[in-house]
Every structure is written in C-alpha cells, then in structure tokens.
Design a protein around this motif. Structure first.
Motif, PDB file in Angstrom:
ATOM      1  N   GLY A  24       0.779  -1.236   0.000  1.00 53.00           N
ATOM      2  CA  GLY A  24       0.000   0.000   0.000  1.00 53.00           C
ATOM      3  C   GLY A  24       0.807   1.281   0.000  1.00 53.00           C
ATOM      4  O   GLY A  24       0.245   2.377   0.118  1.00 53.00           O
ATOM      5  N   PHE A  25       2.136   1.178  -0.152  1.00 52.13           N
ATOM      6  CA  PHE A  25       2.963   2.381  -0.201  1.00 52.13           C
ATOM      7  C   PHE A  25       2.951   2.976  -1.607  1.00 52.13           C
ATOM      8  O   PHE A  25       2.795   2.260  -2.606  1.00 52.13           O
ATOM      9  N   VAL A  26       3.155   4.283  -1.703  1.00 51.25           N
ATOM     10  CA  VAL A  26       3.512   4.912  -2.968  1.00 51.25           C
ATOM     11  C   VAL A  26       5.006   4.717  -3.116  1.00 51.25           C
ATOM     12  O   VAL A  26       5.781   5.119  -2.239  1.00 51.25           O
ATOM     13  N   CYS A  27       5.423   4.066  -4.190  1.00 54.42           N
ATOM     14  CA  CYS A  27       6.822   3.641  -4.294  1.00 54.42           C
ATOM     15  C   CYS A  27       7.407   4.052  -5.642  1.00 54.42           C
ATOM     16  O   CYS A  27       6.842   3.756  -6.691  1.00 54.42           O
ATOM     17  N   GLU A  28       8.554   4.738  -5.591  1.00 50.61           N
ATOM     18  CA  GLU A  28       9.307   5.096  -6.782  1.00 50.61           C
ATOM     19  C   GLU A  28      10.667   4.414  -6.729  1.00 50.61           C
ATOM     20  O   GLU A  28      11.073   3.912  -5.678  1.00 50.61           O
ATOM     21  N   ALA A  29      11.371   4.405  -7.865  1.00 48.36           N
ATOM     22  CA  ALA A  29      12.647   3.696  -7.922  1.00 48.36           C
ATOM     23  C   ALA A  29      13.666   4.483  -8.725  1.00 48.36           C
ATOM     24  O   ALA A  29      13.328   5.279  -9.602  1.00 48.36           O
ATOM     25  N   ALA A  30      14.939   4.256  -8.399  1.00 49.53           N
ATOM     26  CA  ALA A  30      16.070   4.794  -9.146  1.00 49.53           C
ATOM     27  C   ALA A  30      17.107   3.698  -9.266  1.00 49.53           C
ATOM     28  O   ALA A  30      17.309   2.919  -8.334  1.00 49.53           O
ATOM     29  N   SER A  31      17.762   3.627 -10.443  1.00 50.00           N
ATOM     30  CA  SER A  31      18.656   2.502 -10.709  1.00 50.00           C
ATOM     31  C   SER A  31      20.137   2.869 -10.712  1.00 50.00           C
ATOM     32  O   SER A  31      20.986   1.979 -10.762  1.00 50.00           O
ATOM     33  N   ASP A  32      20.462   4.160 -10.684  1.00 55.53           N
ATOM     34  CA  ASP A  32      21.864   4.558 -10.680  1.00 55.53           C
ATOM     35  C   ASP A  32      22.046   5.862  -9.905  1.00 55.53           C
ATOM     36  O   ASP A  32      21.084   6.472  -9.444  1.00 55.53           O
ATOM     37  N   PHE A  33      23.299   6.281  -9.799  1.00 56.34           N
ATOM     38  CA  PHE A  33      23.627   7.454  -8.984  1.00 56.34           C
ATOM     39  C   PHE A  33      22.958   8.717  -9.516  1.00 56.34           C
ATOM     40  O   PHE A  33      22.394   9.503  -8.744  1.00 56.34           O
ATOM     41  N   GLN A  34      23.015   8.934 -10.817  1.00 53.03           N
ATOM     42  CA  GLN A  34      22.455  10.161 -11.385  1.00 53.03           C
ATOM     43  C   GLN A  34      20.948  10.246 -11.173  1.00 53.03           C
ATOM     44  O   GLN A  34      20.425  11.288 -10.758  1.00 53.03           O
ATOM     45  N   GLU A  35      20.242   9.158 -11.462  1.00 58.33           N
ATOM     46  CA  GLU A  35      18.794   9.154 -11.285  1.00 58.33           C
ATOM     47  C   GLU A  35      18.428   9.348  -9.822  1.00 58.33           C
ATOM     48  O   GLU A  35      17.482  10.081  -9.495  1.00 58.33           O
ATOM     49  N   ALA A  36      19.174   8.717  -8.931  1.00 55.76           N
ATOM     50  CA  ALA A  36      18.909   8.858  -7.501  1.00 55.76           C
ATOM     51  C   ALA A  36      19.128  10.301  -7.049  1.00 55.76           C
ATOM     52  O   ALA A  36      18.312  10.865  -6.310  1.00 55.76           O
ATOM     53  N   SER A  37      20.215  10.913  -7.500  1.00 64.00           N
ATOM     54  CA  SER A  37      20.507  12.298  -7.135  1.00 64.00           C
ATOM     55  C   SER A  37      19.423  13.242  -7.614  1.00 64.00           C
ATOM     56  O   SER A  37      19.019  14.174  -6.905  1.00 64.00           O
ATOM     57  N   GLU A  38      18.943  13.019  -8.837  1.00 64.74           N
ATOM     58  CA  GLU A  38      17.894  13.873  -9.384  1.00 64.74           C
ATOM     59  C   GLU A  38      16.602  13.742  -8.581  1.00 64.74           C
ATOM     60  O   GLU A  38      15.931  14.745  -8.292  1.00 64.74           O
ATOM     61  N   LYS A  39      16.241  12.514  -8.214  1.00 72.30           N
ATOM     62  CA  LYS A  39      14.982  12.304  -7.499  1.00 72.30           C
ATOM     63  C   LYS A  39      15.017  12.917  -6.098  1.00 72.30           C
ATOM     64  O   LYS A  39      14.062  13.560  -5.672  1.00 72.30           O
ATOM     65  N   VAL A  40      16.122  12.726  -5.370  1.00 73.77           N
ATOM     66  CA  VAL A  40      16.165  13.288  -4.015  1.00 73.77           C
ATOM     67  C   VAL A  40      16.252  14.810  -4.056  1.00 73.77           C
ATOM     68  O   VAL A  40      15.869  15.495  -3.089  1.00 73.77           O
ATOM     69  N   ALA A  41      16.755  15.371  -5.169  1.00 76.72           N
ATOM     70  CA  ALA A  41      16.818  16.818  -5.297  1.00 76.72           C
ATOM     71  C   ALA A  41      15.456  17.420  -5.646  1.00 76.72           C
ATOM     72  O   ALA A  41      15.142  18.533  -5.225  1.00 76.72           O
ATOM     73  N   LEU A  42      14.642  16.676  -6.394  1.00 80.08           N
ATOM     74  CA  LEU A  42      13.382  17.218  -6.903  1.00 80.08           C
ATOM     75  C   LEU A  42      12.177  16.895  -6.028  1.00 80.08           C
ATOM     76  O   LEU A  42      11.222  17.677  -5.986  1.00 80.08           O
ATOM     77  N   TYR A  43      12.203  15.741  -5.345  1.00 81.00           N
ATOM     78  CA  TYR A  43      11.004  15.269  -4.652  1.00 81.00           C
ATOM     79  C   TYR A  43      11.298  14.985  -3.183  1.00 81.00           C
ATOM     80  O   TYR A  43      12.446  14.821  -2.773  1.00 81.00           O
ATOM     81  N   GLU A  44      10.228  14.893  -2.417  1.00 84.44           N
ATOM     82  CA  GLU A  44      10.340  14.607  -0.990  1.00 84.44           C
ATOM     83  C   GLU A  44       9.761  13.222  -0.706  1.00 84.44           C
ATOM     84  O   GLU A  44       8.698  12.869  -1.219  1.00 84.44           O
ATOM     85  N   TYR A  45      10.461  12.447   0.112  1.00 89.27           N
ATOM     86  CA  TYR A  45      10.042  11.089   0.437  1.00 89.27           C
ATOM     87  C   TYR A  45       9.982  10.917   1.944  1.00 89.27           C
ATOM     88  O   TYR A  45      10.693  11.579   2.698  1.00 89.27           O
ATOM     89  N   ASP A  46       9.120   9.993   2.381  1.00 85.16           N
ATOM     90  CA  ASP A  46       9.068   9.661   3.801  1.00 85.16           C
ATOM     91  C   ASP A  46      10.236   8.773   4.191  1.00 85.16           C
ATOM     92  O   ASP A  46      10.770   8.881   5.299  1.00 85.16           O
ATOM     93  N   LEU A  47      10.635   7.898   3.259  1.00 81.20           N
ATOM     94  CA  LEU A  47      11.740   6.971   3.542  1.00 81.20           C
ATOM     95  C   LEU A  47      12.441   6.612   2.242  1.00 81.20           C
ATOM     96  O   LEU A  47      11.798   6.478   1.193  1.00 81.20           O
ATOM     97  N   VAL A  48      13.744   6.444   2.328  1.00 80.55           N
ATOM     98  CA  VAL A  48      14.549   6.020   1.181  1.00 80.55           C
ATOM     99  C   VAL A  48      15.263   4.726   1.531  1.00 80.55           C
ATOM    100  O   VAL A  48      15.921   4.632   2.576  1.00 80.55           O
ATOM    101  N   VAL A  49      15.102   3.709   0.672  1.00 82.42           N
ATOM    102  CA  VAL A  49      15.875   2.471   0.767  1.00 82.42           C
ATOM    103  C   VAL A  49      17.051   2.640  -0.186  1.00 82.42           C
ATOM    104  O   VAL A  49      16.870   2.779  -1.395  1.00 82.42           O
TER     105      VAL A  49
END
Length: 229
Positions: A24-49
């Motif tokens: 039941g979580f809203v879940c997004e994914a990133a597969s490499d360093f660049q994509e991960a950096s972009e997502k954490v810079a643009l969006y807010e998350y409750d938790l990051v794995v």
C-alpha cells in the motif's frame, strides 16, 4: 507513505518496489547514482531504501545530498558488503538502519514500517488523534470505537494529514504524496478535492469532528480543535 528505492540490480529493485506497492505504499525507484541524485533533489520522500554500491557513484554521496535537503527523511541502507566501516559511515551521515544482502522482503518491510512509525508517531503501534484511532500495521481506522472503511487513497490522505497536523499542505504536495511519479493524474486537483470530501464525510458520519480546514489560495490543513474556555 511515499518510499524511494535506490537499487541498481533490476530483479531486486522490481521485487522490492512490487512488494511495497502491494503493502500500500507509494513507491518510486532509481537505478543509478544520477537518477537517484535527481529524485532526491526534486522530490520529498518519507523513507529512502538506499543501496551503497551504485553505477556512476557512491550511495553514501546520495545520502549526504539527501540529508542536506531533507534531513527528516528516514533512510535504510542496503549493501552487499558486510562492512563495519560502511555501516558506521552511513549511520554517522544520518541513516536510520542498515540491512545486509541477502535479506527477506518481510524483514525489510518490518524495518521500514518501524522507521515510519518512529518518524511520524514516536514508534507507537496505534495512532490516536482525539476520537480517531489508526492501526497502521493493518491499515485500519476507527472513529469513536467504530470501524470506518476507507479507500486506499483516503487512508493515505488521513495519515498524511495527521503526520503533518497544523501544517498547510499544498494541493501539489498532496498530489505528489498520493500519486508519486503518477501525480499528473491529478493535474487539475479534482481527485484531491474528491478524496478530501469523502474522508471528511466518513469521519463526520461516524461521529468525528471536522479537522480538515481549507486554507484559501494555499491548500489544506489538519487542525486540532481548541477547547473553549
């Protein structure tokens, strides 16, 4: 709750995101360093794995970046290395937990839920707000001791409001929290209004108070009633 899974191994990434979506979580994914950096810079998350070993960079650098922008975001580190140095470095940088591969998905899920309870509800198994009681483990809600049936989005909206009580939440922030990468589905915000209307109606129907306040030109706020003197 909204989770970002940063993991380069395709099969594991799909398994984790699929499991969390079923939970039941809203879940997004990133597969490499660049994509991960972009997502954490643009969006807010409750938790990051977060996997430490990423193509194009180090996951610990993503952690550093994340904690500068959103220091309150919970982080659970994954690593194939059973390295004490990695664990200590990650925890020193602000990570909340550490899990070594291989692991079972139910264990990861239990740790994620524990971190979310700790972040939002001081670790409590039951969440109580006035006459409203929530069981986050089983996604159940009661008003005045009576079970209330909510849709998935209504339940997510309720948790989002209560975990941010007395804060103004913009319609864009609510849309991003409820739909994640699919927030364009709510581009005119009619869906948000519909979910808020239905949630309010169900709480009132079972004898609860109306805590959802419209802040005109800004968004909505879950506001605790003041006791008359």
């Amino acid at each position: 709750m909204k989770i970002l899974v940063i993991e380069d191994e395709f099969a594991l990434r799909e398994a984790i995101t699929g499991y969390f979506l079923k939970e039941g979580f809203v879940c997004e994914a990133a597969s490499d360093f660049q994509e991960a950096s972009e997502k954490v810079a643009l969006y807010e998350y409750d938790l990051v794995v977060l996997d430490i070993s990423l193509p194009g960079g180090n996951g610990l650098d993503v952690l550093r970046q994340l904690k500068k922008i959103h220091p309150e975001t919970a982080v659970l580190i994954l690593s194939a290395k059973n390295s004490l140095d990695d664990k200590i470095t990650g925890l020193d940088l602000g990570a909340d937990d550490y899990l070594t591969k291989p692991f079972h998905l139910p264990e990861l899920n239990a740790r994620v839920k524990a971190q979310l309870r700790r972040r939002f509800f001081k670790g409590n198994q039951q969440i109580v707000f006035e006459e409203i009681e929530i069981d986050p483990t089983n996604n159940l809600m009661q008003v005045q001791g009576r079970p209330v049936e909510l849709t998935k989005k209504e339940y997510d909206l309720l948790l989002y409001f209560i975990s941010n009580k007395n804060r103004v939440l913009t319609k864009a922030a609510i849309a991003e929290h409820l739909w994640g990468d699919y927030m364009d589905l709510a581009d005119n915000f009619d869906l948000i209004y519909s979910h808020i209307k239905n949630l309010r109606k169900k709480i009132l129907q079972y004898g609860g108070n109306d805590y959802i306040k419209t802040v005109y030109g800004m968004g909505y706020k879950w506001e605790q009633h003041e006791i008359a003197r």
